[in-house]
Design a protein around this motif. Structure first.
Motif, PDB file in Angstrom:
ATOM      1  N   SER A   1      28.371  11.523  -4.951  1.00 28.20           N
ATOM      2  CA  SER A   1      29.613  11.381  -4.184  1.00 28.20           C
ATOM      3  C   SER A   1      30.835  11.704  -5.016  1.00 28.20           C
ATOM      4  CB  SER A   1      29.719   9.980  -3.565  1.00 28.20           C
ATOM      5  OG  SER A   1      29.790   8.975  -4.548  1.00 28.20           O
ATOM      6  N   LEU A   2      30.825  11.323  -6.286  1.00 27.92           N
ATOM      7  CA  LEU A   2      31.957  11.639  -7.160  1.00 27.92           C
ATOM      8  C   LEU A   2      32.053  13.141  -7.397  1.00 27.92           C
ATOM      9  CD1 LEU A   2      31.560   8.639  -9.590  1.00 27.92           C
ATOM     10  CD2 LEU A   2      33.610   9.125  -8.230  1.00 27.92           C
ATOM     11  N   HIS A   3      30.937  13.788  -7.614  1.00 27.03           N
ATOM     12  CA  HIS A   3      30.929  15.238  -7.802  1.00 27.03           C
ATOM     13  C   HIS A   3      31.468  15.937  -6.545  1.00 27.03           C
ATOM     14  CE1 HIS A   3      29.714  19.165  -9.252  1.00 27.03           C
ATOM     15  NE2 HIS A   3      29.110  19.369  -8.086  1.00 27.03           N
ATOM     16  N   ALA A   4      31.044  15.474  -5.364  1.00 32.71           N
ATOM     17  CA  ALA A   4      31.501  16.068  -4.102  1.00 32.71           C
ATOM     18  C   ALA A   4      33.010  15.919  -3.924  1.00 32.71           C
ATOM     19  CB  ALA A   4      30.765  15.434  -2.925  1.00 32.71           C
ATOM     20  N   ALA A   5      33.603  14.873  -4.536  1.00 36.07           N
ATOM     21  CA  ALA A   5      35.053  14.640  -4.434  1.00 36.07           C
ATOM     22  C   ALA A   5      35.811  15.245  -5.619  1.00 36.07           C
ATOM     23  CB  ALA A   5      35.325  13.144  -4.344  1.00 36.07           C
ATOM     24  N   SER A   6      35.151  16.140  -6.373  1.00 36.35           N
ATOM     25  CA  SER A   6      35.761  16.851  -7.506  1.00 36.35           C
ATOM     26  C   SER A   6      36.117  15.934  -8.680  1.00 36.35           C
ATOM     27  CB  SER A   6      36.985  17.648  -7.066  1.00 36.35           C
ATOM     28  OG  SER A   6      36.598  18.631  -6.130  1.00 36.35           O
ATOM     29  N   PHE A   7      35.239  14.965  -8.938  1.00 35.71           N
ATOM     30  CA  PHE A   7      35.342  14.143 -10.138  1.00 35.71           C
ATOM     31  C   PHE A   7      34.198  14.510 -11.075  1.00 35.71           C
ATOM     32  CE2 PHE A   7      37.758  11.357  -7.320  1.00 35.71           C
ATOM     33  CZ  PHE A   7      38.783  10.919  -8.151  1.00 35.71           C
ATOM     34  N   GLU A   8      34.459  14.437 -12.368  1.00 32.60           N
ATOM     35  CA  GLU A   8      33.417  14.567 -13.376  1.00 32.60           C
ATOM     36  C   GLU A   8      33.113  13.172 -13.902  1.00 32.60           C
ATOM     37  OE1 GLU A   8      34.556  17.293 -16.436  1.00 32.60           O
ATOM     38  OE2 GLU A   8      35.165  18.827 -14.975  1.00 32.60           O
ATOM     39  N   VAL A   9      31.869  12.765 -13.812  1.00 32.73           N
ATOM     40  CA  VAL A   9      31.484  11.444 -14.306  1.00 32.73           C
ATOM     41  C   VAL A   9      31.477  11.472 -15.828  1.00 32.73           C
ATOM     42  CG1 VAL A   9      29.672   9.695 -14.381  1.00 32.73           C
ATOM     43  CG2 VAL A   9      30.145  10.913 -12.244  1.00 32.73           C
ATOM     44  N   GLU A  10      32.280  10.611 -16.421  1.00 31.09           N
ATOM     45  CA  GLU A  10      32.304  10.495 -17.880  1.00 31.09           C
ATOM     46  C   GLU A  10      31.287   9.486 -18.374  1.00 31.09           C
ATOM     47  OE1 GLU A  10      36.308   9.762 -19.201  1.00 31.09           O
ATOM     48  OE2 GLU A  10      36.779  11.888 -19.078  1.00 31.09           O
ATOM     49  N   HIS A  11      31.134   8.391 -17.610  1.00 34.42           N
ATOM     50  CA  HIS A  11      30.240   7.332 -18.087  1.00 34.42           C
ATOM     51  C   HIS A  11      29.903   6.386 -16.940  1.00 34.42           C
ATOM     52  CE1 HIS A  11      28.377   4.895 -21.200  1.00 34.42           C
ATOM     53  NE2 HIS A  11      28.935   3.846 -20.655  1.00 34.42           N
ATOM     54  N   ILE A  12      28.657   6.017 -16.861  1.00 31.08           N
ATOM     55  CA  ILE A  12      28.230   4.908 -15.999  1.00 31.08           C
ATOM     56  C   ILE A  12      27.381   4.003 -16.869  1.00 31.08           C
ATOM     57  CG2 ILE A  12      26.931   4.160 -13.973  1.00 31.08           C
ATOM     58  CD1 ILE A  12      27.560   6.810 -12.637  1.00 31.08           C
ATOM     59  N   SER A  13      27.822   2.765 -16.996  1.00 29.68           N
ATOM     60  CA  SER A  13      27.050   1.807 -17.793  1.00 29.68           C
ATOM     61  C   SER A  13      26.502   0.716 -16.881  1.00 29.68           C
ATOM     62  CB  SER A  13      27.917   1.205 -18.907  1.00 29.68           C
ATOM     63  OG  SER A  13      28.954   0.432 -18.356  1.00 29.68           O
ATOM     64  N   GLY A  14      25.570  -0.037 -17.433  1.00 29.05           N
ATOM     65  CA  GLY A  14      24.931  -1.095 -16.667  1.00 29.05           C
ATOM     66  C   GLY A  14      25.541  -2.462 -16.887  1.00 29.05           C
ATOM     67  N   GLY A  15      26.692  -2.508 -17.572  1.00 29.37           N
ATOM     68  CA  GLY A  15      27.354  -3.782 -17.811  1.00 29.37           C
ATOM     69  C   GLY A  15      28.674  -3.574 -18.508  1.00 29.37           C
ATOM     70  N   TRP A  16      29.339  -4.676 -18.816  1.00 25.81           N
ATOM     71  CA  TRP A  16      30.697  -4.648 -19.354  1.00 25.81           C
ATOM     72  C   TRP A  16      30.736  -4.360 -20.855  1.00 25.81           C
ATOM     73  CZ3 TRP A  16      33.878  -3.921 -15.702  1.00 25.81           C
ATOM     74  CH2 TRP A  16      33.578  -4.404 -14.441  1.00 25.81           C
ATOM     75  N   ARG A  17      29.578  -4.268 -21.478  1.00 26.38           N
ATOM     76  CA  ARG A  17      29.533  -3.952 -22.912  1.00 26.38           C
ATOM     77  C   ARG A  17      28.936  -2.571 -23.157  1.00 26.38           C
ATOM     78  NH1 ARG A  17      27.946  -9.956 -23.900  1.00 26.38           N
ATOM     79  NH2 ARG A  17      30.011 -10.785 -24.313  1.00 26.38           N
ATOM     80  N   GLY A  18      28.905  -1.744 -22.121  1.00 22.57           N
ATOM     81  CA  GLY A  18      28.414  -0.384 -22.264  1.00 22.57           C
ATOM     82  C   GLY A  18      26.903  -0.243 -22.262  1.00 22.57           C
ATOM     83  N   GLU A  19      26.194  -1.259 -21.782  1.00 19.63           N
ATOM     84  CA  GLU A  19      24.735  -1.190 -21.740  1.00 19.63           C
ATOM     85  C   GLU A  19      24.274  -0.034 -20.849  1.00 19.63           C
ATOM     86  OE1 GLU A  19      25.838  -5.670 -21.582  1.00 19.63           O
ATOM     87  OE2 GLU A  19      26.584  -3.793 -20.738  1.00 19.63           O
ATOM     88  N   ARG A  20      23.054   0.411 -21.103  1.00 19.19           N
ATOM     89  CA  ARG A  20      22.475   1.431 -20.238  1.00 19.19           C
ATOM     90  C   ARG A  20      22.225   0.839 -18.856  1.00 19.19           C
ATOM     91  NH1 ARG A  20      17.913   4.651 -23.464  1.00 19.19           N
ATOM     92  NH2 ARG A  20      17.030   4.391 -21.404  1.00 19.19           N
ATOM     93  N   VAL A  21      22.276   1.693 -17.846  1.00 20.75           N
ATOM     94  CA  VAL A  21      22.016   1.243 -16.475  1.00 20.75           C
ATOM     95  C   VAL A  21      20.628   0.595 -16.430  1.00 20.75           C
ATOM     96  CG1 VAL A  21      21.661   2.001 -14.089  1.00 20.75           C
ATOM     97  CG2 VAL A  21      23.546   2.950 -15.442  1.00 20.75           C
ATOM     98  N   GLY A  22      20.564  -0.577 -15.820  1.00 22.74           N
ATOM     99  CA  GLY A  22      19.315  -1.323 -15.730  1.00 22.74           C
ATOM    100  C   GLY A  22      19.095  -2.292 -16.871  1.00 22.74           C
ATOM    101  N   GLU A  23      19.927  -2.217 -17.914  1.00 16.15           N
ATOM    102  CA  GLU A  23      19.736  -3.091 -19.071  1.00 16.15           C
ATOM    103  C   GLU A  23      20.887  -4.070 -19.247  1.00 16.15           C
ATOM    104  OE1 GLU A  23      19.074  -0.635 -22.498  1.00 16.15           O
ATOM    105  OE2 GLU A  23      17.264   0.259 -21.646  1.00 16.15           O
ATOM    106  N   GLY A  24      21.873  -4.027 -18.364  1.00 12.35           N
ATOM    107  CA  GLY A  24      23.032  -4.904 -18.506  1.00 12.35           C
ATOM    108  C   GLY A  24      22.938  -6.090 -17.569  1.00 12.35           C
TER     109      GLY A  24
END
Length: 197
Positions: free
Chosen positions: A163-186
């Motif tokens: 959805s972000l790509h379709a709205a002309s955004f480039e994803v810089e980062h998606i983390s799984g928590g507030w300390r930068g954990e990997r998705v699924g590990e936060g």
């Protein structure tokens, strides 16, 4: 967050469709340093902001894809080229709603004016990635119960990226928590930072 950013020296605009929420925010210490606007992303000026923050899982209230894509387009319009969008969303894989249903358990909160409020939550329906629930509040002492119902959409990391790509955004980062954990590990969050292309 708006007042904290203003106290740190940033020029901040707070936009909210709920007038009561704006009025409460305007009474907070430091609120005079924020420009407040009653409205939505659609009411934001074009190419006016370096950063747009959607806090407190507000991204999840856009249940329908049309509404979600619409708000992303409006945020894109309001950002300067290279501006960033940051927001949080609960990761559907963490199934947070399973812990929401109070199963009869109630919490009592003491409010600043000394009033006590009893609250509990009831999950009404889970359909795909949309969760409908009711929040109940009783101010004590008293018998009247205030109930508000709501629905939230849980989008996966893949859905967010698409959805972000379709709205002309480039994803810089998606983390799984507030300390930068990997998705699924936060902590069951998806914390997203994207840049306007």
């Amino acid at each position: 967050m708006t007042t904290a950013l203003a106290r740190a020296g940033h020029r901040v605009t707070g936009i909210d469709p709920a007038l009561a929420s704006l009025q409460a925010a305007q009474r907070r210490p430091g609120a005079g340093g924020v420009r407040w606007r009653h409205g939505t992303a659609q009411d934001a000026p074009s190419a006016a902001f370096d950063l747009c923050l959607m806090t407190a899982h507000v991204s999840q209230i856009f249940v329908g894809d049309r509404d979600w894509h619409g708000v992303l387009r409006q945020v894109h319009r309001a950002l300067v080229p290279g501006g960033r969008l940051a927001f949080d969303m609960r990761d559907p894989a963490a199934r947070a709603w399973e812990a929401w249903d109070s199963a009869g358990e109630r919490e009592v909160w003491s409010l600043p004016d000394g009033t006590e409020a009893e609250t509990w939550c009831e999950v009404l329906d889970v359909s795909g990635h949309v969760v409908r629930f009711a929040e109940h509040t009783r101010f004590l002492p008293g018998q009247d119960v205030l109930t508000s119902t709501s629905a939230l959409r849980f989008r996966s990391e893949a859905e967010l990226r698409t959805s972000l790509h379709a709205a002309s955004f480039e994803v810089e980062h998606i983390s799984g928590g507030w300390r930068g954990e990997r998705v699924g590990e936060g902590c069951g969050e998806l914390v997203v930072v994207a840049r306007r292309s």
